[in-house]
Design a protein around this motif. Structure first.
Motif: not given
Length: 496
Positions: A107-117
């Motif tokens: 999932r793409w975290d728009e606040d942190r600009a990161e992917w969480t797998v």
């Protein structure tokens, strides 16, 4: 437990290893998640008798890690798997691969600009970049046949071979004569009491000019790397030359059809069998297969070819479309793979929580087989329109891996947090693919094949030369991307 890294690669097959080598050589931190207990992808799971590559071994290997000691022109499954393991060791990849780790969501975290797998074992991986090297040849496609639950024999797909079952003296039925089916037929016929082959459409099978590579040539390639590189280049250019007929001038293939038909006539004595196994569609429209002994095997009195697909399964047999029952102890499916299944098994959510499978409801599509709009910092290796069937996939994998590295460097240099390919750029690309695909031998109207899909591009192929593709990927066109500098605020074609 949460692990942070700059990039997460999902899959440790040919694609994932290729990307991992590129990142390692650039000093980019990464982790590879592999659901299997070993690397290799397709070459780890497909262990059926006769499993081999139909591309010359010297081209079906990375340009940065050449192997001078290939034993034959076309390598088998075990040799390819050994080569991939050697690549991983040589480039120090093994400590970065998490075996037995199945990714279930990203999932793409728009606040942190990161992917969480998230993985099946509960471990979480957080990264700026996500690379999908999941491949398309490991989720078996099994047809639904009435009465399947009543069948008392053993059943499996070629990609999940049951080596515990001794086929000696068994009555075996094979469904499908694609690449795996054609390779496994001679081996099944040698062991089984009888072999029944269900053939939906006859494949074009050309002679496979395989031969052992002499020791002196192996030593020459080891002592003189330039000779090895020239040999590889010669194979590459020869395949690119042949590919021209497939993707640009399909009428040239008609010249070869009578030659291939004569070969079939020479090898198949029975007129009715000859008619059954002679293709009724243009050469090249479906994947061209290679075998030195497929047609000869069909002549055996204990081998029977049946037109169509199984109509019904019974406790001890398979019924064909005409009502004939074929005694069966073992049923083997060589029915190919679900290409989207490799992606669907992972719930991938981009901007606004949009799922990849929702974005692909109209068919798999993307930009140069690499990127999908609304999925920032996510890249695919050998994604839709990212490979060509007339040659090795390795040159394209290497071009894609370099492109991903270039994208990472571009983000760093602009000071942006992420990039995502633009919708209009993707639309232009797909329109180009549809136009190019229409003039190829694989286009609809010639025959139905797995290269076609329902997306706006009409195909999952790159319908041109791989040289053209590699040149395309030499430069990242910034105008085709939007750059993220703050949450939900994208800048067109540049950074801050």
């Amino acid at each position: 437990m949460t692990t942070r890294t700059e990039a997460v690669i999902i899959g440790a097959g040919l694609s994932g290893i290729g990307q991992a080598v590129a990142l390692a050589r650039s000093g980019i931190d990464f982790v590879v998640l592999e659901k299997a207990p070993d690397l290799g992808g397709t070459w780890h799971s497909n262990t059926y008798p006769g499993a081999a590559c139909d591309v010359e071994a010297h081209l079906y290997s990375y340009s940065h890690t050449k192997n001078p000691y290939w034993r034959s022109t076309y390598a088998g499954q075990k040799e390819i798997l050994g080569y991939l393991r050697g690549v991983a060791v040589r480039h120090g990849l093994l400590p970065r691969i998490r075996f037995g780790t199945r990714a279930v969501s990203a999932r793409w975290d728009e606040d942190r600009a990161e992917w969480t797998v998230e993985t099946a074992d509960g471990t979480t991986y957080v990264s700026r970049f996500l690379v999908l090297g999941v491949g398309g040849l490991h989720v078996p496609r099994i047809p639904e046949v009435p009465g399947a639950a009543t069948f008392r024999g053993s059943t499996w797909h070629t990609s999940c071979w049951n080596h515990d079952v001794d086929l000696t003296g068994k009555h075996v039925t094979l469904v499908g004569v694609g690449a795996s089916g054609v390779q496994v037929v001679p081996h099944l016929a040698e062991r089984a009491a009888s072999l029944t082959i269900f053939q939906r459409s006859a494949p074009w099978v050309l002679p496979k000019a395989d031969a052992a590579i002499p020791a002196w040539r192996q030593r020459l390639f080891a002592w003189l790397p330039a000779a090895r590189s020239l040999h590889r280049l010669r194979i590459y250019l020869r395949r690119e030359k042949r590919g021209f007929a497939f993707h640009t001038r399909p009428e040239l293939l008609r010249v070869a059809e009578p030659i291939v038909r004569r070969k079939i006539d020479e090898q198949i004595a029975d007129p009715s069998l000859r008619a059954l196994v002679t293709p009724d569609y243009p050469l090249g429209c479906k994947r061209v297969l290679f075998s030195a002994d497929y047609y000869a095997t069909l002549n055996r009195p204990d081998v029977h070819v049946v037109a169509g697909s199984p109509a019904e399964m019974r406790p001890d047999g398979i019924v064909d479309g005409a009502g004939g029952e074929h005694r069966t102890d073992v049923l083997v499916y060589a029915t190919g793979f679900d290409l989207t299944g490799s992606f669907d098994r992972i719930e991938i959510a981009g901007i606004g929580g949009r799922l990849l499978k929702e974005a692909w409801q109209g068919g798999m599509h993307g930009y140069h087989g690499l990127a999908v709009p609304d999925f920032p910092n996510m890249f695919m290796i050998l994604g839709p329109n990212g490979f060509a069937p007339h040659t090795s996939v390795v040159p394209n994998i290497e071009a894609q891996a370099r492109y991903v590295n270039q994208a990472i460097r571009t983000i760093r240099s602009t000071g942006a947090r992420a990039l995502t390919v633009r919708h209009d750029a993707t639309d232009r690309f797909m329109a180009e693919m549809r136009t190019r695909f229409a003039r190829t031998v694989w286009a609809p109207g010639n025959c139905r094949n797995w290269y076609q899909n329902e997306s706006p591009s009409g195909t999952i192929l790159w319908p041109s030369s791989t040289l053209h593709y590699r040149l395309r990927l030499r430069t990242l066109r910034r105008g085709d991307y939007e750059f993220l500098s703050a949450r939900n605020a994208f800048q067109r074609g540049g950074g801050s």
